[in-house]
Design a protein around this motif. Structure first.
Motif, PDB file in Angstrom:
ATOM      1  N   ALA A   1     -27.912 -22.950  -4.034  1.00 48.66           N
ATOM      2  CA  ALA A   1     -27.328 -22.862  -2.690  1.00 48.66           C
ATOM      3  C   ALA A   1     -26.225 -23.894  -2.515  1.00 48.66           C
ATOM      4  CB  ALA A   1     -28.420 -23.063  -1.640  1.00 48.66           C
ATOM      5  N   ARG A   2     -26.407 -25.091  -3.070  1.00 48.84           N
ATOM      6  CA  ARG A   2     -25.367 -26.116  -2.993  1.00 48.84           C
ATOM      7  C   ARG A   2     -24.133 -25.695  -3.789  1.00 48.84           C
ATOM      8  NH1 ARG A   2     -26.359 -31.227  -0.374  1.00 48.84           N
ATOM      9  NH2 ARG A   2     -28.192 -30.823   0.904  1.00 48.84           N
ATOM     10  N   LEU A   3     -24.337 -25.143  -4.970  1.00 46.10           N
ATOM     11  CA  LEU A   3     -23.208 -24.726  -5.802  1.00 46.10           C
ATOM     12  C   LEU A   3     -22.456 -23.557  -5.160  1.00 46.10           C
ATOM     13  CD1 LEU A   3     -24.766 -24.992  -9.378  1.00 46.10           C
ATOM     14  CD2 LEU A   3     -23.384 -26.676  -8.138  1.00 46.10           C
ATOM     15  N   ALA A   4     -23.185 -22.744  -4.392  1.00 48.84           N
ATOM     16  CA  ALA A   4     -22.533 -21.632  -3.697  1.00 48.84           C
ATOM     17  C   ALA A   4     -21.602 -22.122  -2.597  1.00 48.84           C
ATOM     18  CB  ALA A   4     -23.587 -20.691  -3.113  1.00 48.84           C
ATOM     19  N   GLY A   5     -21.708 -23.398  -2.245  1.00 49.20           N
ATOM     20  CA  GLY A   5     -20.804 -23.978  -1.259  1.00 49.20           C
ATOM     21  C   GLY A   5     -19.457 -24.374  -1.835  1.00 49.20           C
ATOM     22  N   ILE A   6     -19.288 -24.266  -3.158  1.00 47.28           N
ATOM     23  CA  ILE A   6     -18.013 -24.572  -3.796  1.00 47.28           C
ATOM     24  C   ILE A   6     -17.046 -23.416  -3.561  1.00 47.28           C
ATOM     25  CG2 ILE A   6     -16.858 -24.991  -5.993  1.00 47.28           C
ATOM     26  CD1 ILE A   6     -19.469 -26.257  -6.983  1.00 47.28           C
ATOM     27  N   GLU A   7     -15.884 -23.712  -3.075  1.00 49.17           N
ATOM     28  CA  GLU A   7     -14.907 -22.670  -2.759  1.00 49.17           C
ATOM     29  C   GLU A   7     -14.582 -21.831  -3.992  1.00 49.17           C
ATOM     30  OE1 GLU A   7     -10.416 -22.211  -0.813  1.00 49.17           O
ATOM     31  OE2 GLU A   7     -11.355 -24.196  -1.062  1.00 49.17           O
ATOM     32  N   GLY A   8     -14.649 -20.520  -3.835  1.00 47.29           N
ATOM     33  CA  GLY A   8     -14.334 -19.594  -4.920  1.00 47.29           C
ATOM     34  C   GLY A   8     -15.480 -19.309  -5.863  1.00 47.29           C
ATOM     35  N   SER A   9     -16.656 -19.866  -5.602  1.00 44.02           N
ATOM     36  CA  SER A   9     -17.787 -19.668  -6.511  1.00 44.02           C
ATOM     37  C   SER A   9     -18.581 -18.419  -6.165  1.00 44.02           C
ATOM     38  CB  SER A   9     -18.723 -20.883  -6.470  1.00 44.02           C
ATOM     39  OG  SER A   9     -19.386 -20.962  -5.209  1.00 44.02           O
ATOM     40  N   THR A  10     -19.154 -17.826  -7.197  1.00 42.39           N
ATOM     41  CA  THR A  10     -20.159 -16.776  -7.059  1.00 42.39           C
ATOM     42  C   THR A  10     -21.335 -17.220  -7.912  1.00 42.39           C
ATOM     43  OG1 THR A  10     -18.498 -15.043  -6.764  1.00 42.39           O
ATOM     44  CG2 THR A  10     -20.720 -14.334  -7.390  1.00 42.39           C
ATOM     45  N   VAL A  11     -22.513 -17.313  -7.310  1.00 39.38           N
ATOM     46  CA  VAL A  11     -23.664 -17.897  -7.979  1.00 39.38           C
ATOM     47  C   VAL A  11     -24.791 -16.877  -8.114  1.00 39.38           C
ATOM     48  CG1 VAL A  11     -25.376 -19.756  -7.960  1.00 39.38           C
ATOM     49  CG2 VAL A  11     -23.070 -20.164  -7.052  1.00 39.38           C
ATOM     50  N   THR A  12     -25.270 -16.723  -9.348  1.00 38.23           N
ATOM     51  CA  THR A  12     -26.474 -15.949  -9.632  1.00 38.23           C
ATOM     52  C   THR A  12     -27.538 -16.941 -10.073  1.00 38.23           C
ATOM     53  OG1 THR A  12     -25.149 -14.067 -10.375  1.00 38.23           O
ATOM     54  CG2 THR A  12     -27.477 -14.086 -11.005  1.00 38.23           C
ATOM     55  N   ALA A  13     -28.724 -16.864  -9.479  1.00 38.89           N
ATOM     56  CA  ALA A  13     -29.795 -17.819  -9.779  1.00 38.89           C
ATOM     57  C   ALA A  13     -31.056 -17.042 -10.125  1.00 38.89           C
ATOM     58  CB  ALA A  13     -30.037 -18.739  -8.584  1.00 38.89           C
ATOM     59  N   ILE A  14     -31.650 -17.351 -11.287  1.00 38.14           N
ATOM     60  CA  ILE A  14     -32.794 -16.572 -11.758  1.00 38.14           C
ATOM     61  C   ILE A  14     -33.991 -17.475 -12.042  1.00 38.14           C
ATOM     62  CG2 ILE A  14     -31.250 -14.846 -12.768  1.00 38.14           C
ATOM     63  CD1 ILE A  14     -32.036 -15.926 -15.537  1.00 38.14           C
ATOM     64  N   ASP A  15     -35.168 -16.877 -11.899  1.00 38.41           N
ATOM     65  CA  ASP A  15     -36.413 -17.571 -12.201  1.00 38.41           C
ATOM     66  C   ASP A  15     -37.518 -16.516 -12.276  1.00 38.41           C
ATOM     67  OD1 ASP A  15     -37.213 -20.844 -11.637  1.00 38.41           O
ATOM     68  OD2 ASP A  15     -38.803 -19.408 -11.970  1.00 38.41           O
ATOM     69  N   ILE A  16     -38.553 -16.792 -13.073  1.00 33.71           N
ATOM     70  CA  ILE A  16     -39.671 -15.849 -13.139  1.00 33.71           C
ATOM     71  C   ILE A  16     -40.720 -16.137 -12.078  1.00 33.71           C
ATOM     72  CG2 ILE A  16     -39.338 -15.443 -15.601  1.00 33.71           C
ATOM     73  CD1 ILE A  16     -41.843 -17.162 -16.111  1.00 33.71           C
ATOM     74  N   ASN A  17     -40.549 -17.226 -11.331  1.00 38.36           N
ATOM     75  CA  ASN A  17     -41.495 -17.606 -10.288  1.00 38.36           C
ATOM     76  C   ASN A  17     -41.153 -16.853  -9.010  1.00 38.36           C
ATOM     77  OD1 ASN A  17     -43.014 -18.804  -8.303  1.00 38.36           O
ATOM     78  ND2 ASN A  17     -42.514 -20.901  -8.880  1.00 38.36           N
ATOM     79  N   GLY A  18     -41.819 -15.736  -8.796  1.00 38.80           N
ATOM     80  CA  GLY A  18     -41.502 -14.881  -7.668  1.00 38.80           C
ATOM     81  C   GLY A  18     -41.711 -15.530  -6.314  1.00 38.80           C
ATOM     82  N   GLU A  19     -42.710 -16.395  -6.207  1.00 36.24           N
ATOM     83  CA  GLU A  19     -42.995 -17.022  -4.914  1.00 36.24           C
ATOM     84  C   GLU A  19     -41.827 -17.878  -4.438  1.00 36.24           C
ATOM     85  OE1 GLU A  19     -46.219 -20.174  -3.054  1.00 36.24           O
ATOM     86  OE2 GLU A  19     -46.945 -18.530  -4.326  1.00 36.24           O
TER      87      GLU A  19
END
Length: 244
Positions: A88-106
């Protein structure tokens, strides 16, 4: 927060890890309320993990400052994102598109509930270089997650397959050990997990050495062993950049 493991074989092992990991995180007081999550890495000074979050705040600000100087737009992938605070912090960088993955569904579900940005996509999934058709990531981030992957060079080689020609992998908040330290580190981990009542977790925690990066094009961006860093910064974790 950092739950994916390249060494898993089959769904039963993956499911066992997720269950153990969440139970341990609950016991360690590492599961946060939605209100707390919105504020991370800032947390009240009385919290049991306050000093840990001071270090993670320092690491995240250093990475964000570096990425802000990059070309725009920039495609970022975080592997083992947990509750998504860093993504979420990295998504605050202008021009960024962030995909974040994890196997922890909760924690992925919590991240989706708390963070709402059009340039931020949380996915409950294991890492697979073929899982992102048509996307070439400029930046891939492992923040406090690489210790759950082994063998190290194999996972990094796979990550490079889904990156742009000038892509970079950034490794943060992860210990790297000297060969002479490995046995003691493994014993400490085993004793810790056993003392917590989760001895099987030691099977999923890997102790890496810098030498495992041999053959890759990498640079140590921050070295905690540097004398000045040891005296004044006191962040125990390396920041390593692996280049395409």
């Amino acid at each position: 927060m950092f739950e994916t493991n390249n060494s898993f074989v089959g769904h039963e092992s993956r499911a066992a890890f997720k269950q153990l990991y969440l139970q341990l995180r609950q016991q360690e007081q590492r599961l946060y309320s939605d209100d707390e999550l919105r504020e991370l890495p800032d947390i009240h000074s009385g919290h049991i993990h306050y000093h840990e979050w001071k270090i993670r705040r320092q690491s995240s600000l250093r990475l964000a400052k570096y990425l802000m100087r990059k070309k725009s737009p920039i495609q970022i992938l975080e592997i083992g994102c947990g509750n998504g605070w860093l993504a979420a912090r990295l998504a605050g960088i202008e021009g960024s598109t962030v995909t974040a993955i994890d196997i922890n569904g909760e924690e992925i579900r919590q991240a989706k509930r708390v963070f709402h940005k059009t340039n931020l996509d949380f996915r409950e999934m294991d890492f697979d270089p073929e899982g992102f058709p048509g996307t070439a990531f400029d930046i891939v981030v492992f923040a406090a997650s690489l210790q759950y992957f082994s063998p190290l060079k194999s996972i990094l080689d796979n990550v490079l397959k889904c990156m742009a020609d000038d892509g970079e992998i950034h490794i943060l908040d992860t210990h790297f050990y000297k060969a002479s330290e490995l046995a003691d580190a493994a014993n400490r981990s085993c004793n810790y997990y056993t003392g917590r009542g989760y001895p099987a977790m030691a099977e999923y925690y890997f102790h890496h050495q810098i030498q495992e990066l041999d053959g890759l094009n990498y640079k140590i961006m921050y070295n905690p062993q540097n004398l000045l860093n040891r005296l004044f910064v006191r962040n125990p974790f390396y920041w390593i950049c692996v280049y395409q």
